[in-house]
Write a protein that holds these residues in place. Structure first.
Motif, PDB file in Angstrom:
ATOM      1  N   ILE A 128       1.114  -1.084   0.393  1.00  0.00           N
ATOM      2  CA  ILE A 128       0.504   0.337   0.459  1.00  0.00           C
ATOM      3  C   ILE A 128       0.835   1.591   0.123  1.00  0.00           C
ATOM      4  N   ILE A 129       0.698   2.164  -1.084  1.00  0.00           N
ATOM      5  CA  ILE A 129       1.638   3.158  -1.221  1.00  0.00           C
ATOM      6  C   ILE A 129       0.640   4.493  -1.055  1.00  0.00           C
ATOM      7  N   GLY A 130       0.939   5.564  -0.332  1.00  0.00           N
ATOM      8  CA  GLY A 130       0.231   6.893   0.224  1.00  0.00           C
ATOM      9  C   GLY A 130       1.339   7.328   0.685  1.00  0.00           C
ATOM     10  N   GLN A 131       0.910   8.701   1.507  1.00  0.00           N
ATOM     11  CA  GLN A 131       1.129   9.797   2.772  1.00  0.00           C
ATOM     12  C   GLN A 131       0.903  10.055   3.644  1.00  0.00           C
ATOM     13  N   GLN A 132       2.189   9.875   4.647  1.00  0.00           N
ATOM     14  CA  GLN A 132       1.952  10.066   5.703  1.00  0.00           C
ATOM     15  C   GLN A 132       2.036  11.596   6.004  1.00  0.00           C
ATOM     16  N   ASP A 133       1.006  11.977   6.853  1.00  0.00           N
ATOM     17  CA  ASP A 133       0.605  13.598   7.509  1.00  0.00           C
ATOM     18  C   ASP A 133       0.990  12.891   8.913  1.00  0.00           C
ATOM     19  N   TYR A 134       0.980  14.823   9.929  1.00  0.00           N
ATOM     20  CA  TYR A 134       0.671  14.308  11.695  1.00  0.00           C
ATOM     21  C   TYR A 134       0.072  13.814  11.948  1.00  0.00           C
ATOM     22  N   LYS A 135      -1.454  13.354  10.918  1.00  0.00           N
ATOM     23  CA  LYS A 135      -2.650  12.788  11.413  1.00  0.00           C
ATOM     24  C   LYS A 135      -2.772  11.462  11.547  1.00  0.00           C
TER      25      LYS A 135
END
Length: 238
Positions: free
Chosen positions: A110-117
């Motif tokens: 699974i490919i995605g983006q991580q933010d602070y939440k």
């Protein structure tokens, strides 16, 4: 160069044929339940009855090469319970099409983006093993979030799927890794272009994943018993 690649593919294919077949017991039992005797199986697979007995008890594993006659006859019964259903939009008609892909999943990322939440998934890269050197690649993109988990499979649209060989998928991942560096400076313009290939968009949006694929794919193949030619091995002495 072409001769070397051909030799490499042939060597890898030969090694795969000698690879132990993990579903030996299930395959032999399918033949026995179909009325075959252990002696008939031994004669067909060019081995001894005692070996077939060990196969049927799960004490030994046959190779794909040994079991090929049985795989040709009963392999579909093993595969029919090992599949995934995908969907995509037809590029010409925009109608929804459903795709059944058989074979055990040997890689899923699974490919995605991580933010602070939280982590937000964007793509999923899946590889099915379909026997011998044949694999099927699927690239999906997430088009919506579902609060109901039972609807999760419907949120992933297939944007690419293809049957190919193991050496080809390694070549693709190596190319994606190098291309991610090539397109780095133009990545924002490419991402705004709706007509760009999904693979190019993927490597521009997630270059760190693209650069990691050569390692991750090789690791998955080795973990599932495949022979990978461009690995430097330091074997144990026991």
């Amino acid at each position: 160069m072409e001769n070397k690649q051909t030799e490499k593919t042939e060597t890898q294919s030969a090694k795969t044929k000698k690879k132990p077949f993990k579903q030996t017991r299930e395959l032999v039992r399918l033949a026995l339940n179909n009325g075959w005797t252990q002696t008939e199986i031994a004669k067909t697979c060019r081995t001894q009855q005692s070996v077939v007995s060990a196969w049927s008890k799960g004490e030994k594993l046959g190779t794909e090469q040994q079991l090929k006659p049985l795989l040709d006859l009963f392999g579909y019964k093993l595969r029919r319970n090992t599949f995934k259903l995908y969907w995509r939009k037809n590029k010409e008609t925009s109608e929804t099409e459903f795709i059944k892909v058989e074979g055990k999943i040997i890689f899923s990322l699974i490919i995605g983006q991580q933010d602070y939440k939280k982590f937000t998934p964007k793509y999923k890269f899946v590889i099915h093993h379909q026997g011998s050197e044949q694999i099927h690649m699927v690239l999906k993109r997430k088009i919506r979030d579902n609060h109901d988990r039972s609807l999760e499979p419907t949120a992933w649209e297939t944007v690419f799927n293809c049957s190919t060989g193991v050496s080809n998928v390694l070549g693709l991942c190596d190319e994606l890794s190098s291309e991610s560096i090539k397109y780095f400076n133009d990545r924002y313009e490419i991402l705004r272009n709706d007509k760009c290939d999904y693979w190019i968009k993927f490597i521009c949006e997630f270059p760190e994943y693209a650069q990691s694929l050569p390692f991750l794919i090789r690791q998955a193949l080795l973990n599932h018993g495949f022979s990978v030619n461009d690995i430097i091995e330091y074997q144990a002495s026991w």
